[in-house]
Enzyme design. Structure first.
Site, PDB file in Angstrom:
ATOM      1  N   GLN A 102      11.553   1.101   4.483  1.00  0.00           N
ATOM      2  CA  GLN A 102      11.613   2.050   3.364  1.00  0.00           C
ATOM      3  C   GLN A 102      10.215   2.522   3.039  1.00  0.00           C
ATOM      4  O   GLN A 102      10.027   3.367   2.180  1.00  0.00           O
ATOM      5  CB  GLN A 102      12.207   1.357   2.138  1.00  0.00           C
ATOM      6  N   ASN A 103       9.218   1.945   3.716  1.00  0.00           N
ATOM      7  CA  ASN A 103       7.836   2.292   3.404  1.00  0.00           C
ATOM      8  C   ASN A 103       7.430   3.598   4.068  1.00  0.00           C
ATOM      9  O   ASN A 103       8.001   3.997   5.079  1.00  0.00           O
ATOM     10  CB  ASN A 103       6.894   1.175   3.854  1.00  0.00           C
ATOM     11  N   HIS A 120      12.384   6.792   4.603  1.00  0.00           N
ATOM     12  CA  HIS A 120      11.851   7.739   3.616  1.00  0.00           C
ATOM     13  C   HIS A 120      10.725   8.593   4.180  1.00  0.00           C
ATOM     14  O   HIS A 120       9.950   9.161   3.428  1.00  0.00           O
ATOM     15  CB  HIS A 120      11.388   6.981   2.365  1.00  0.00           C
ATOM     16  N   CYS A 128       3.181  21.882   6.516  1.00  0.00           N
ATOM     17  CA  CYS A 128       3.094  23.149   5.793  1.00  0.00           C
ATOM     18  C   CYS A 128       4.505  23.610   5.435  1.00  0.00           C
ATOM     19  O   CYS A 128       5.394  23.639   6.285  1.00  0.00           O
ATOM     20  CB  CYS A 128       2.399  24.190   6.663  1.00  0.00           C
ATOM     21  N   CYS A 131       4.946  27.258   7.522  1.00  0.00           N
ATOM     22  CA  CYS A 131       5.030  27.384   8.977  1.00  0.00           C
ATOM     23  C   CYS A 131       5.333  26.070   9.692  1.00  0.00           C
ATOM     24  O   CYS A 131       5.373  26.018  10.918  1.00  0.00           O
ATOM     25  CB  CYS A 131       3.753  28.000   9.548  1.00  0.00           C
ATOM     26  N   CYS A 151      -2.383  28.995   7.220  1.00  0.00           N
ATOM     27  CA  CYS A 151      -1.541  30.184   7.008  1.00  0.00           C
ATOM     28  C   CYS A 151      -1.394  30.493   5.508  1.00  0.00           C
ATOM     29  O   CYS A 151      -0.768  31.488   5.140  1.00  0.00           O
ATOM     30  CB  CYS A 151      -0.168  29.987   7.641  1.00  0.00           C
ATOM     31  N   SER A 190      13.303  -5.446  -2.479  1.00  0.00           N
ATOM     32  CA  SER A 190      14.098  -5.941  -3.592  1.00  0.00           C
ATOM     33  C   SER A 190      15.589  -5.753  -3.320  1.00  0.00           C
ATOM     34  O   SER A 190      16.416  -6.258  -4.060  1.00  0.00           O
ATOM     35  CB  SER A 190      13.705  -5.216  -4.877  1.00  0.00           C
ATOM     36  N   PRO A 215       8.811 -13.410  -2.266  1.00  0.00           N
ATOM     37  CA  PRO A 215       8.445 -14.404  -3.286  1.00  0.00           C
ATOM     38  C   PRO A 215       9.511 -14.539  -4.374  1.00  0.00           C
ATOM     39  O   PRO A 215       9.485 -15.492  -5.158  1.00  0.00           O
ATOM     40  CB  PRO A 215       7.146 -13.868  -3.893  1.00  0.00           C
ATOM     41  N   ALA A 233       4.782 -12.252   2.428  1.00  0.00           N
ATOM     42  CA  ALA A 233       5.063 -11.856   3.812  1.00  0.00           C
ATOM     43  C   ALA A 233       3.952 -12.286   4.776  1.00  0.00           C
ATOM     44  O   ALA A 233       4.244 -12.802   5.861  1.00  0.00           O
ATOM     45  CB  ALA A 233       5.257 -10.342   3.874  1.00  0.00           C
TER      46      ALA A 233
HETATM   47  P1  NAD Z   1      10.494  -2.629  -4.456  1.00  0.00           P
HETATM   48  O1  NAD Z   1       9.220  -2.147  -5.039  1.00  0.00           O
HETATM   49  O2  NAD Z   1      11.756  -2.344  -5.118  1.00  0.00           O
HETATM   50  O3  NAD Z   1      10.425  -4.200  -4.230  1.00  0.00           O
HETATM   51  C1  NAD Z   1       9.363  -4.827  -3.680  1.00  0.00           C
HETATM   52  C2  NAD Z   1       9.801  -6.242  -3.270  1.00  0.00           C
HETATM   53  O4  NAD Z   1       8.713  -6.869  -2.615  1.00  0.00           O
HETATM   54  C3  NAD Z   1      10.214  -7.157  -4.418  1.00  0.00           C
HETATM   55  O5  NAD Z   1      11.429  -7.783  -4.084  1.00  0.00           O
HETATM   56  C4  NAD Z   1       9.080  -8.186  -4.482  1.00  0.00           C
HETATM   57  O6  NAD Z   1       9.531  -9.468  -4.887  1.00  0.00           O
HETATM   58  C5  NAD Z   1       8.616  -8.199  -3.053  1.00  0.00           C
HETATM   59  N1  NAD Z   1       7.221  -8.612  -2.837  1.00  0.00           N
HETATM   60  C6  NAD Z   1       6.152  -8.474  -3.666  1.00  0.00           C
HETATM   61  N2  NAD Z   1       5.042  -8.969  -3.079  1.00  0.00           N
HETATM   62  C7  NAD Z   1       5.415  -9.411  -1.854  1.00  0.00           C
HETATM   63  C8  NAD Z   1       4.712 -10.019  -0.774  1.00  0.00           C
HETATM   64  N3  NAD Z   1       3.396 -10.249  -0.821  1.00  0.00           N
HETATM   65  N4  NAD Z   1       5.422 -10.356   0.332  1.00  0.00           N
HETATM   66  C9  NAD Z   1       6.750 -10.129   0.398  1.00  0.00           C
HETATM   67  N5  NAD Z   1       7.451  -9.556  -0.583  1.00  0.00           N
HETATM   68  C10 NAD Z   1       6.796  -9.202  -1.700  1.00  0.00           C
HETATM   69  O7  NAD Z   1      10.427  -2.079  -3.036  1.00  0.00           O
HETATM   70  P2  NAD Z   1      11.540  -1.485  -2.171  1.00  0.00           P
HETATM   71  O8  NAD Z   1      12.783  -2.313  -2.325  1.00  0.00           O
HETATM   72  O9  NAD Z   1      10.921  -1.355  -0.874  1.00  0.00           O
HETATM   73  O10 NAD Z   1      11.881  -0.032  -2.754  1.00  0.00           O
HETATM   74  C11 NAD Z   1      10.979   0.823  -3.367  1.00  0.00           C
HETATM   75  C12 NAD Z   1      10.843   2.189  -2.718  1.00  0.00           C
HETATM   76  O11 NAD Z   1       9.493   2.573  -2.928  1.00  0.00           O
HETATM   77  C13 NAD Z   1      10.998   2.230  -1.262  1.00  0.00           C
HETATM   78  O12 NAD Z   1      12.088   3.006  -1.019  1.00  0.00           O
HETATM   79  C14 NAD Z   1       9.742   2.881  -0.649  1.00  0.00           C
HETATM   80  O13 NAD Z   1      10.036   4.129  -0.100  1.00  0.00           O
HETATM   81  C15 NAD Z   1       8.873   3.156  -1.777  1.00  0.00           C
HETATM   82  N6  NAD Z   1       7.508   2.595  -1.667  1.00  0.00           N
HETATM   83  C16 NAD Z   1       6.835   2.544  -0.480  1.00  0.00           C
HETATM   84  C17 NAD Z   1       5.562   1.981  -0.422  1.00  0.00           C
HETATM   85  C18 NAD Z   1       4.836   1.883   0.883  1.00  0.00           C
HETATM   86  O14 NAD Z   1       5.022   2.720   1.742  1.00  0.00           O
HETATM   87  N7  NAD Z   1       4.031   0.830   1.095  1.00  0.00           N
HETATM   88  C19 NAD Z   1       4.963   1.500  -1.578  1.00  0.00           C
HETATM   89  C20 NAD Z   1       5.667   1.603  -2.774  1.00  0.00           C
HETATM   90  C21 NAD Z   1       6.939   2.148  -2.790  1.00  0.00           C
HETATM   91 ZN    ZN Z   2       1.266  26.988   7.583  1.00  0.00          ZN
END
Ligand code: NAD
Ligand code: ZN
Length: 248
Positions: A102-103, A120, A128, A131, A151, A190, A215, A233
């Site tokens: 999801q990141n 996501h 852009c 274009c 452009c 989460s 955690p 993690a």
């Molecule tokens: P969330 O923010 O809802 O949950 C984060 C989860 O990570 C929690 O369950 C928390 O307990 C856990 N956590 C915190 N520290 C941790 C660690 N050190 N190791 C392991 N787990 C840990 O996140 P989500 O469920 O991914 O949803 C939020 C949305 O926000 C996503 O859809 C994403 O697109 C977006 N997002 C992306 C980023 C990124 O790209 N890094 C950053 C913030 C939000």
């Molecule tokens: Zn352009």
């Protein structure tokens, strides 16, 4: 916790089609805050005011000045941590096949994973709106807000805003790999944001083991997941790899 880390290493050693589902938590140790919870971005910004596509279309400069600028500053310099590197190692060992994330930070690819389904999209690239020309976010100059393509069109990140759809092909493939894996490794999410949170359910229903690293407990804990390794993690993935390698 050490017992569960050993157990995960043993389970992974026997598996050959592992899929990981990751969320913002896996990137916390790379200095990228999650959206929700303590220290989360949403403590500072109202998502509907800054992260909705309607807000961006209405006033791109406002969204660039606040949310995108802040994310760019963080993502431009972030590096993969032991969590990402552990998943890359699992791929190198032939155990992990796909990461569903999801990141939007691109850190799984930086770590070396080659099959990453980005629910996501990816913030590391801008497109852009006129274009479709793409540019790496790190190379976008902030001297003009909103930044523009040559452009004249306005640049937007290649991640999806609230109110936009997850690309249907990503969803389809995720469901496919989730239903075919023998272990689903759920790291740092989460598990409350649909449809990503449904992927472990699909895996479970298809007979896979579901292992969580977080955690905190999640709605999957004690229900969909076979066990939760309660920890960060980075250190947990590092220890799992250390336990796993001698078993192969
Ligand atoms: P969330 O923010 O809802 O949950 C984060 C989860 O990570 C929690 O369950 C928390 O307990 C856990 N956590 C915190 N520290 C941790 C660690 N050190 N190791 C392991 N787990 C840990 O996140 P989500 O469920 O991914 O949803 C939020 C949305 O926000 C996503 O859809 C994403 O697109 C977006 N997002 C992306 C980023 C990124 O790209 N890094 C950053 C913030 C939000
Ligand atoms: Zn352009």
């Amino acid at each position: 916790m050490d017992d569960l880390i050993k157990r995960a290493a043993e389970d992974l050693a026997l598996a050959n089609n592992v899929v990981a589902l990751t969320g913002a938590g896996i990137s916390v140790e790379s200095g990228i805050p999650p959206f929700r919870g303590k220290g989360g971005i949403w403590e500072k910004f109202d998502p509907m005011e800054f992260a909705h596509i309607d807000a961006f279309m209405k006033d791109p400069a406002k969204v660039w000045n606040v949310l995108i600028k802040e994310m760019k500053d963080i993502v431009d310099t972030a590096k993969p941590n032991d969590g990402h590197l552990g998943l890359a190692k699992l791929e190198e060992l032939g155990i992990l096949k796909t990461v569903i994330t999801q990141n939007v930070d691109g850190l799984h690819q930086d770590a070396g994973n080659t099959d990453v389904i980005e629910f996501h999209g990816n913030f590391a690239w801008q497109k852009c709106m006129t274009c479709d020309k793409r540019m790496e976010t790190i190379n976008v100059s902030m001297s003009q807000i909103p930044p523009r393509c040559e452009c004249g069109g306005i640049l937007r990140p290649e991640c999806i805003f609230f109110g936009e759809m997850i690309p249907p092909n990503h969803l389809l493939r995720s469901r496919q790999v989730a239903s075919q894996c023998d272990i689903m490794l759920v790291v740092g999410t989460s598990a409350i944001v649909q449809p990503a949170s449904f992927m472990p359910v699909i895996s479970k229903q298809s007979g896979a083991k579901v292992i969580e690293i977080n955690p905190e407990k999640t709605p999957l804990t004690g229900n969909i997941s076979d066990y939760l390794i309660m920890g960060k993690a980075g250190p947990v993935m590092k220890q799992i790899i250390e336990e796993l390698e001698p078993l192969l």
